[in-house]
Design a protein around this motif. Sequence first.
Motif, PDB file in Angstrom:
ATOM      1  N   ALA A 450     -63.588 -21.659 -47.642  1.00  0.00           N
ATOM      2  CA  ALA A 450     -64.624 -21.003 -46.830  1.00  0.00           C
ATOM      3  C   ALA A 450     -63.987 -20.260 -45.664  1.00  0.00           C
ATOM      4  N   ALA A 451     -62.975 -20.872 -45.039  1.00  0.00           N
ATOM      5  CA  ALA A 451     -62.286 -20.205 -43.926  1.00  0.00           C
ATOM      6  C   ALA A 451     -61.539 -18.966 -44.409  1.00  0.00           C
ATOM      7  N   ALA A 452     -60.886 -19.064 -45.555  1.00  0.00           N
ATOM      8  CA  ALA A 452     -60.149 -17.914 -46.091  1.00  0.00           C
ATOM      9  C   ALA A 452     -61.089 -16.796 -46.506  1.00  0.00           C
ATOM     10  N   ASN A 453     -62.226 -17.166 -47.097  1.00  0.00           N
ATOM     11  CA  ASN A 453     -63.150 -16.156 -47.613  1.00  0.00           C
ATOM     12  C   ASN A 453     -63.819 -15.342 -46.512  1.00  0.00           C
ATOM     13  N   SER A 472     -67.093 -30.960 -41.773  1.00  0.00           N
ATOM     14  CA  SER A 472     -66.300 -31.495 -40.663  1.00  0.00           C
ATOM     15  C   SER A 472     -64.824 -31.675 -41.017  1.00  0.00           C
ATOM     16  N   VAL A 473     -64.411 -31.204 -42.181  1.00  0.00           N
ATOM     17  CA  VAL A 473     -63.017 -31.368 -42.607  1.00  0.00           C
ATOM     18  C   VAL A 473     -62.109 -30.477 -41.765  1.00  0.00           C
ATOM     19  N   GLU A 474     -60.972 -31.005 -41.378  1.00  0.00           N
ATOM     20  CA  GLU A 474     -60.019 -30.239 -40.580  1.00  0.00           C
ATOM     21  C   GLU A 474     -59.201 -29.326 -41.493  1.00  0.00           C
ATOM     22  N   THR A 475     -59.175 -28.039 -41.185  1.00  0.00           N
ATOM     23  CA  THR A 475     -58.404 -27.076 -41.976  1.00  0.00           C
ATOM     24  C   THR A 475     -57.483 -26.284 -41.053  1.00  0.00           C
ATOM     25  N   GLN A 476     -56.467 -25.686 -41.642  1.00  0.00           N
ATOM     26  CA  GLN A 476     -55.560 -24.892 -40.839  1.00  0.00           C
ATOM     27  C   GLN A 476     -56.230 -23.575 -40.437  1.00  0.00           C
ATOM     28  N   ARG A 477     -55.762 -22.978 -39.348  1.00  0.00           N
ATOM     29  CA  ARG A 477     -56.324 -21.725 -38.859  1.00  0.00           C
ATOM     30  C   ARG A 477     -55.856 -20.570 -39.740  1.00  0.00           C
ATOM     31  N   ILE A 478     -56.800 -19.753 -40.162  1.00  0.00           N
ATOM     32  CA  ILE A 478     -56.497 -18.555 -40.945  1.00  0.00           C
ATOM     33  C   ILE A 478     -57.105 -17.390 -40.178  1.00  0.00           C
ATOM     34  N   GLU A 479     -56.262 -16.556 -39.598  1.00  0.00           N
ATOM     35  CA  GLU A 479     -56.750 -15.591 -38.614  1.00  0.00           C
ATOM     36  C   GLU A 479     -56.721 -14.146 -39.083  1.00  0.00           C
ATOM     37  N   SER A 480     -56.313 -13.897 -40.318  1.00  0.00           N
ATOM     38  CA  SER A 480     -56.274 -12.508 -40.790  1.00  0.00           C
ATOM     39  C   SER A 480     -56.414 -12.480 -42.304  1.00  0.00           C
ATOM     40  N   ARG A 481     -56.706 -11.312 -42.792  1.00  0.00           N
ATOM     41  CA  ARG A 481     -56.815 -11.128 -44.240  1.00  0.00           C
ATOM     42  C   ARG A 481     -55.482 -11.423 -44.925  1.00  0.00           C
ATOM     43  N   ALA A 482     -54.396 -10.961 -44.323  1.00  0.00           N
ATOM     44  CA  ALA A 482     -53.076 -11.197 -44.915  1.00  0.00           C
ATOM     45  C   ALA A 482     -52.770 -12.690 -44.982  1.00  0.00           C
ATOM     46  N   ALA A 483     -53.119 -13.424 -43.909  1.00  0.00           N
ATOM     47  CA  ALA A 483     -52.886 -14.865 -43.903  1.00  0.00           C
ATOM     48  C   ALA A 483     -53.745 -15.561 -44.950  1.00  0.00           C
TER      49      ALA A 483
END
Length: 923
Positions: A450-453, A472-483
């Motif tokens: 969901a974060a990536a999408n 509430s699951v902890e996920t890594q930060r994804i801050e750009s389309r490339a990431a």
Amino acid sequence: MRLRRGISIAVVAAGGVVTTMLVGLVTNAVSESEWPGWLGWLQRHAWFSFVLLGALLVVMTVLAALSDSRTHVRQPESAPQNEAEPPGAALVLRALPRDTAAFTDRGAELAALVGSVRAAQESGEALPVHVIDGMAGVGKTAFAVHAGHVLAERFPDGQLFVNLNGHTTGRSPVQAGEALASLLAATGVPAGRIPAGDDIGAVTEARAAMWRSGLAGKKALLILDNAGSYRQLEPLLPGAGDCLVLVTSRKRLAAQEEVVLPVQALPADHAVDLFIRLSGRSSGSLDPDVVEELVGLCGYLPLGVSLLAARLRHHPSWSAEDLRERLVAARDRLGELRAGERAVAATFELSYQDLEEDRRRFFRGLGFYPGTDLDAYVGAALGGVTVADARRQLDALYDAHMIDEHPGSRYRLHDLLRDYARGLADEGGSSMEQTEAVQRVCLYYLAALAAANRHLVRSGAVAPVLPDAAASVETQRIESRAAALAWLENERANVLACIRRASGLALHELVIRLAAAMAPFLRQAGPWDQAVGLHRTAADAARHTGDRKALAGALAELGVVRRFMAAYPEATEALGEAVEEYEAVGDRRGKADALNQAGIVWLMTADNEASARAQTEALALYREVGDRLGQANALADLGMARRQTGRFDAAVEAQSEALSIYRELHDRYGEANSLRDLGVVHRLTGEYEQAARRHREAYDIYVELDDRTHQAYALNELGVVRRLTGDVVGAREAHDQALERFTELGERFGRANSIRNLGALERVSGSATEAVRILEEALRAFRDLGSRGGEAASLSELGAARAALGEREEAVEAFRRSLELHRELGDRSGEAEVLNHWGTLLRASGDTQEARQYFEQALVLAGEIRSPLEEARALEGIGRCDRISAGPARAEAALRNAAALYRRLGVDAAAQELEELLAPRAG
């Protein structure tokens, strides 16, 4: 195209070396479309023509055979956004795992390998495949990776590592076609260029051919780890003799050309040295007899020696004798195992028992993981702990040699340790524990996807609601389309493995949700046959649960992917079923989405009325539910359908409304698409300056979005405008660039359009013979795609080119079929164009009365649809016919009106020609 020209020039400069030209043809014939300038050269070197033409006949026969053998393999119709170059352009990867510090001296084996490679390279011979075999835990992979690092400088074009999972518990061996798709993607091949289809054998063969082609002329090193059979790895072998392949396997794989490098258990003294080095103790502080006994008890296997030494290092108060007692006790408990397995498993048992209870539980959880490598976030989900705690546990297990470090702060279990962890879980009767662990990992991936999408889906799109447990699951930060794309590429295999495991555990709801969450990425990145399998699995899961809405969603995604693969009948079938399922559950937005996608398929196959009906119905549904993005999409696609049938005013109205909504939503992608299609309408209505401006605006946005596929579409349209306004050089440049990009991306429909446009350019430039050759290629491509609109347009141009060559019967047949298709499709602009071409042929043949009838029909059509170019052409045809049959005075009005229209359109060359024709009359 540039490659082919380069080859042609090289052949000329070399004095006509036949072999070089044949190699160029065989290498490029499938993916290139033009060999310009060669006919003239042959004419100037007639003495060579007979030899070359004879050779070309042989090549054409071979290529025809190759083409026949590949007709059942589909290349995708639409490609993802990807800036990478194809293999052969930019391989240069450094993808070997880290060289392990636990590697111990295998001087004899390493010297044999290095010597074999050096001898082959110095003699110019092809490098043989080197197979490193031996029992589990003996250090085959460590040896292969170490050798890879030692030999890396000899293979500057890249070093790659692939785990084939030939003996990995809980995972099926990687199929050759799947491994090839991963290798091609890793070396920069866009999903659109990776062959796909339902015939696994044919797809694997096509991918293998592309892989070998990409490695041709390269010096690369490929490690194929953990192979289960020669059949599994054979398609992965490069055809180039300058590439080195190292294979590791527990089996003795048989093939004539291999060099087998057996890796045995360590010599006793080497095992002792390794133990002392890793134990952190001085040799003087250890009883040598006890150390020799210890390494003997674990079978002199590097894996076992490393684990034993780690135990001693982590227990400063232990003596070597203490370690021996514990090892003997563990071996006794595992006495039913075979000798080699017992030796290694005993070291596992000793290490496991040495862990704290929470760490043991965490290690057992790793055995439940369906994937191959993991990070702290996945570890947290498996263990049901925080990410910080998971990171500590993983670091501790790494220090204890219970897991291996993997690039990118990731970890993986050795196959034997995975076996051991699974055994511990089975021993405890924890089937529920496994199910719960898989559920937690799937929920993590749902949250992470969901974060990536958020960076992949278009603004205004409706995002699926996460289940409460995933929110509430902890996920890594994804801050750009490339990431986001990088994360998805790393996790692709793991997510798919989790979906397969979830399916096996009957976790149907998670399968459905994960498949839907992976859909945006797989649409772009492919391989699309992998996506087809995923959505079929999701559809089966939905049928198991009776969830018709989920079934509709899976079918809709299946239809979209099938469209990308240019499998239009299958796409239509899947989308039709999706519409029915959405209607059955009363989901109006879902039904609208499926109708919108079905309308796009019908547009691609030029069933324009069906497309317009689907988009009109979708638009009404979107308005009912207040979906602004859906409204814009349906309006834009409706505009294209209206434009295809010559309803230009309606097309502009729909497309302009779509453009307004896209701008309201700040949807740059939709904005660019609408601008491009408005440019097409402006071109058809003779507003060339406005058309060029729209296409340039669209192109600039596509550059901003890094969308190379649609950049190529904009270039193609810009090239058409330039051709119509007499800028032949600019048109060729635009079409060449578009063709090059479509070929790289595997976008078959766009590529066929580029070829057709280049054929038309050759015709208007006076190269009718070359035009016929190119247009026949375009015609074949459109027929393969099932695109009747493309076929009709190609036949129209082909007929005009054959007419220029005096091939009257062939030209008439092309015009007849083209006219039939255009009338079936309701394409009145195309119909007017064919009538003008046909009238020109008849006039040139002396049939002026019949020709005039064709021009008159074209004039009526052009007036009805407001197409000034076809109107000018029809008036010119009528005037020239009248000039022949009734004299200049009768022709003057029509010719002057035609010249005036040409001037207004900016088609100055045609206008000047008519003005010169009329000049004597004016004087």
